[in-house]
Design a protein around this motif. Structure first.
Motif, mmCIF file in Angstrom:
data_model
loop_
_atom_site.group_PDB
_atom_site.id
_atom_site.type_symbol
_atom_site.label_atom_id
_atom_site.label_comp_id
_atom_site.label_asym_id
_atom_site.label_seq_id
_atom_site.Cartn_x
_atom_site.Cartn_y
_atom_site.Cartn_z
ATOM 1 N N ASP A 172 0.847 -1.198 0.000
ATOM 2 C CA ASP A 172 0.000 0.000 0.000
ATOM 3 C C ASP A 172 0.879 1.244 0.000
ATOM 4 O O ASP A 172 1.742 1.396 0.870
ATOM 5 N N HIS A 173 0.674 2.117 -0.959
ATOM 6 C CA HIS A 173 1.402 3.391 -1.015
ATOM 7 C C HIS A 173 0.469 4.479 -0.511
ATOM 8 O O HIS A 173 -0.095 5.254 -1.284
ATOM 9 N N ASN A 174 0.290 4.529 0.791
ATOM 10 C CA ASN A 174 -0.647 5.460 1.410
ATOM 11 C C ASN A 174 -0.003 5.995 2.683
ATOM 12 O O ASN A 174 0.463 5.213 3.524
ATOM 13 N N VAL A 175 0.031 7.324 2.826
ATOM 14 C CA VAL A 175 0.724 7.919 3.969
ATOM 15 C C VAL A 175 -0.042 7.745 5.277
ATOM 16 O O VAL A 175 0.416 8.212 6.319
ATOM 17 N N ALA A 176 -1.175 7.049 5.252
ATOM 18 C CA ALA A 176 -1.794 6.630 6.511
ATOM 19 C C ALA A 176 -0.877 5.658 7.246
ATOM 20 O O ALA A 176 -0.944 5.528 8.470
ATOM 21 N N LEU A 177 0.012 4.992 6.492
ATOM 22 C CA LEU A 177 0.982 4.052 7.065
ATOM 23 C C LEU A 177 2.249 4.798 7.456
ATOM 24 O O LEU A 177 2.812 5.554 6.656
ATOM 25 N N GLU A 178 2.722 4.546 8.659
ATOM 26 C CA GLU A 178 3.902 5.256 9.146
ATOM 27 C C GLU A 178 5.117 5.001 8.265
ATOM 28 O O GLU A 178 5.909 5.914 7.999
ATOM 29 N N GLU A 179 5.282 3.766 7.779
ATOM 30 C CA GLU A 179 6.451 3.459 6.958
ATOM 31 C C GLU A 179 6.437 4.239 5.649
ATOM 32 O O GLU A 179 7.496 4.627 5.126
ATOM 33 N N VAL A 180 5.251 4.488 5.099
ATOM 34 C CA VAL A 180 5.158 5.277 3.869
ATOM 35 C C VAL A 180 5.442 6.744 4.166
ATOM 36 O O VAL A 180 6.115 7.429 3.381
ATOM 37 N N ARG A 181 4.971 7.238 5.302
ATOM 38 C CA ARG A 181 5.287 8.627 5.685
ATOM 39 C C ARG A 181 6.799 8.801 5.825
ATOM 40 O O ARG A 181 7.363 9.816 5.383
ATOM 41 N N ARG A 182 7.450 7.818 6.434
ATOM 42 C CA ARG A 182 8.908 7.900 6.578
ATOM 43 C C ARG A 182 9.594 7.877 5.213
ATOM 44 O O ARG A 182 10.573 8.599 4.984
ATOM 45 N N GLY A 200 -8.413 15.064 9.491
ATOM 46 C CA GLY A 200 -8.489 13.762 10.157
ATOM 47 C C GLY A 200 -7.589 12.677 9.623
ATOM 48 O O GLY A 200 -7.576 11.566 10.172
ATOM 49 N N VAL A 201 -6.811 12.963 8.557
ATOM 50 C CA VAL A 201 -5.927 11.946 7.987
ATOM 51 C C VAL A 201 -4.602 12.574 7.571
ATOM 52 O O VAL A 201 -4.492 13.796 7.433
ATOM 53 N N TRP A 202 -3.603 11.732 7.357
ATOM 54 C CA TRP A 202 -2.317 12.192 6.838
ATOM 55 C C TRP A 202 -2.418 12.372 5.327
ATOM 56 O O TRP A 202 -2.993 11.538 4.626
ATOM 57 N N ARG A 203 -1.846 13.470 4.817
ATOM 58 C CA ARG A 203 -1.870 13.748 3.384
ATOM 59 C C ARG A 203 -0.544 14.363 2.940
ATOM 60 O O ARG A 203 0.059 15.162 3.674
ATOM 61 N N ILE A 204 -0.120 14.046 1.745
ATOM 62 C CA ILE A 204 1.056 14.677 1.149
ATOM 63 C C ILE A 204 0.682 16.104 0.755
ATOM 64 O O ILE A 204 -0.300 16.320 0.033
ATOM 65 N N ILE A 208 -3.214 14.782 -0.799
ATOM 66 C CA ILE A 208 -3.456 13.440 -1.310
ATOM 67 C C ILE A 208 -2.863 12.399 -0.370
ATOM 68 O O ILE A 208 -1.808 12.619 0.236
ATOM 69 N N GLN A 209 -3.535 11.260 -0.243
ATOM 70 C CA GLN A 209 -3.065 10.218 0.663
ATOM 71 C C GLN A 209 -2.107 9.245 -0.006
ATOM 72 O O GLN A 209 -1.201 8.732 0.635
ATOM 73 N N VAL A 210 -2.322 8.950 -1.291
ATOM 74 C CA VAL A 210 -1.441 7.980 -1.957
ATOM 75 C C VAL A 210 -0.153 8.660 -2.408
ATOM 76 O O VAL A 210 -0.163 9.812 -2.844
ATOM 77 N N SER A 211 0.942 7.921 -2.297
ATOM 78 C CA SER A 211 2.249 8.478 -2.653
ATOM 79 C C SER A 211 2.703 8.079 -4.050
ATOM 80 O O SER A 211 3.746 8.546 -4.521
#
Length: 378
Positions: A172-182, A200-204, A208-211
């Protein structure tokens, strides 16, 4: 050469069954090179942004799920262009490979960029349209899964004691996941606001949520974002270089005797069901209509979360329905020829992309079909 046959599902199989869920289309069961497959789609957005296709040939089965955002243009484009690129590069290089898949994704991205540039003067907002892209290829003894975004492929196999086991095949390429945010932060060490928590969510960039995706050109080409014409529709995005990419994650895995089936689905399913729950449903129920059963299970969960009845949610019209759940597309691919250890009489010994004169069909569900329900239920 391949005799391409790109057709809406209704013209492939006749009228698709309505499931009593308002905006649900499904294909109960159809054979592929090494088993059977089932498809179901339910619409939530005003315009269906999910696209899906299954290509069947004597030597391989190709699956695509494309979840658009900002509009259906990018997912429709991928639905029309990605498989032909896979065929072209596989034919040139003597078979399928990780490199072939990367080239096909890159060519699709580049062609969509050209479309954006051509459409820009009259349709500048097209620069903000994008699509997640999930592709699976099943050959005689190998599976490939390539992904951009947060659609997901999950394999079900028989574990110890015959119990079902879920194995995720895509990232999953979504910044809701900590590893993707990192990961995103590491690529932008000079931008402390590359990922922010908003609404309410992490976004680039708060957007956008997907990276990773096809399209979303304004997040990849700073000149588009800075253009005054584009800023009439979308707020400017302060960036010096691309903040998302179109580089797919690709998995190659040998099939094993205990591998039973694969579930390919847009994130609309996975927002409601866990990998384990989805695999358990497929494992314990008949094949015919299994994709429809997964969609209904997801709709049940969506109803419970909003504390309404299932009978209520299935009456909600498209557009308004998006407040309760996303578009959901599910394709279940059974692998019975593999786990039974029996060759399919319709398959050749060549596990590469079939470039003979054998007939090849692409069963494609697209948003044009959804504008007029194929089998509406009152």
């Amino acid at each position: 050469m391949l005799r391409w046959c790109v057709r809406p599902l209704e013209r492939c199989f006749g009228r698709l069954g309505g499931g009593g869920d308002g905006l649900l289309w499904h294909l109960d069961l159809k054979p592929h090179a090494s088993g059977d497959f089932s498809i179901a789609v339910v619409q939530a957005n005003s315009s269906l942004e999910d696209q899906a296709q299954v290509l069947t040939s004597p030597s391989a089965t190709y699956v695509g799920v494309y979840d658009g955002h900002g509009g259906p243009e990018a997912s429709r484009f991928v639905n029309s262009h990605l498989f032909p690129h896979l065929h072209k590069f596989a034919s040139e290089q003597g078979g399928l490979s990780v490199d072939v898949i990367k080239k096909a994704f890159n060519a699709t991205e580049e062609e969509f960029l050209h479309l954006v540039k051509r459409s820009w003067p009259t349709q500048p907002q097209i620069a903000s349209v994008g699509s997640c892209c999930l592709v699976g290829v099943i050959t005689e003894d190998t599976i490939y899964v390539a992904n951009l975004g947060d659609s997901r492929a999950v394999l079900g196999h028989r574990g110890v004691g015959g119990r079902p086991v879920a194995e995720r095949l895509s990232s999953d390429h979504n910044v809701a996941l900590e590893e993707v945010r990192r990961e995103v932060a590491a690529l932008h060490p000079d931008d402390s606001h590359i990922v922010v928590h908003t609404r309410g969510v992490w976004r680039i960039k708060g957007i956008i949520q997907v990276s990773r995706s096809i399209g979303d050109v304004y997040l990849k080409k700073p000149d588009f974002s800075r253009d005054p014409l584009f800023q009439q529709f979308v707020s400017p995005v302060p960036m010096k270089r691309p903040v998302i990419s179109a580089e797919p994650s690709i998995l190659k895995r040998k099939l094993k005797p205990h591998d039973l089936f694969m579930i390919f689905a847009s994130d609309g399913l996975w927002e409601q069901l866990s990998d384990d729950t989805a695999v358990d449903i497929v494992f314990k129920n008949p094949r015919a209509g299994i994709a429809k059963r997964l969609v209904r299970a997801a709709l049940n969960e969506a109803a419970k979360k909003r504390e309404i009845r299932y009978s209520d949610i299935k009456r909600i019209e498209k557009g308004t329905r998006r407040h309760f759940h996303d578009d959901i597309t599910v394709i279940v691919i059974y692998l019975n020829q593999h786990h039974q250890g029996m060759p399919s009489p319709s398959r050749s010994n060549d596990s590469s992309y079939d470039n003979t004169s054998s007939p090849v069909d692409i069963f494609s569900f697209n948003s044009d079909d959804a504008e007029e329900p194929l089998h509406p239920r009152k």
